[in-house]
Design an enzyme around this catalytic site. Structure first.
Site: not given
Ligand code: ZN
Ligand code: FE
Length: 255
Positions: A56, A58, A60-61, A114, A133, A171
């Site tokens: 996805h 985001h 942090d990915h 998400h 996530d 995570h």
């Protein structure tokens, strides 16, 4: 099939994962939380990056996408539904697509909620799924873009995989998830035992992931929303499964 999987910590609480097909020499990074951690893991294993499989959009990915692509020329594959927000995406994929990674077939499952485009990667031969996530150990992702009903449908897709599927998630949220799960099912013996295990692992600085679907089926309240015990515990015996899920998600958001 000769698939090797290497998980490593990245950023503050993310996990990166490399998968390596020794026959073809191909290596994919599941997401790219940061270039530095992915590169260290590649050096440690002696693998050369050929692909990134994005779950996805985001940050942090995907933060490592541009640097890893410019340094290795890897192909970045990711969800059609999040494509506009994913840096340097080469190939868009969606639900029901399959593709080959070396000699291994990878199946794409759309798991929105998400984010609207979130996908999971399932490799049946290796009995492994990379769920980003969408689902965590004893938890699930926050529903930022979709509806609670949509997220429940996504979790139901994951729940339908074979119980012996190994699940990699984005995570290390396990301890907080366990504490919340105990507020829903304080008498769940499997949950109590697993919480003790997780406390011990975290006390030693060890990861609690990957998990297995079997463990989640026994201890993750979010995918257990359809269970009579969970419904009863919430005083929602007659509610639809997704409504029970929604109640828990709302409680966790406000916890
Ligand atoms: Zn995310
Ligand atoms: Fe994340």
């Amino acid at each position: 099939m000769a698939l090797e999987i290497h998980q490593f910590p990245a950023r503050s609480d993310n996990y990166g994962v490399l998968i390596h097909d020794s026959e073809s020499g191909m290596t994919a990074s599941i997401d790219a939380p940061e270039a530095k951690a992915v590169k260290s893991a590649l050096v440690e294993k002696g693998w050369r990056l050929t692909h990134i499989f994005t779950t996805h959009h985001h940050h942090d990915h995907t933060e490592g996408n541009a640097a890893l692509k410019s340094e290795t020329g890897c192909e970045i594959i990711g969800p059609r539904g999040d494509a506009a927000k994913i840096p340097t995406l080469d190939r868009q994929i969606g639900d029901g697509d399959t593709f080959r990674f070396g000699n291994t077939e990878v199946q794409v499952l759309e798991t929105p909620g998400h984010t609207l485009g979130h996908i999971s990667y399932y490799i049946p031969e290796a009995k492994v799924a990379f769920v980003g996530d969408t689902m965590f150990a004893m938890g699930c992702g926050r529903v930022f873009e979709g509806s609670h009903e949509m997220m429940w449908h996504s979790l139901s897709k994951l729940r339908a995989l074979p119980a012996d599927t190994t699940i990699y998630a984005g995570h290390e949220y396990t301890l907080a998830n366990a504490q919340f799960a105990l507020t829903i099912e304080p008498d769940n013996a499997a949950l109590k035992a697993r919480t003790a295990e997780v406390e011990a692992l975290r006390g030693q600085g060890k990861p609690t992931l990957p998990t297995t679907l079997a463990k989640e089926l026994a201890t993750n309240p979010f995918i257990r929303a359809g269970e009579r015990d969970v419904k009863a515990a919430l005083g929602m015996a007659d509610a639809a499964d997704w409504q029970v899920f929604s109640e828990m998600r709302t409680r966790k958001d406000n916890a």
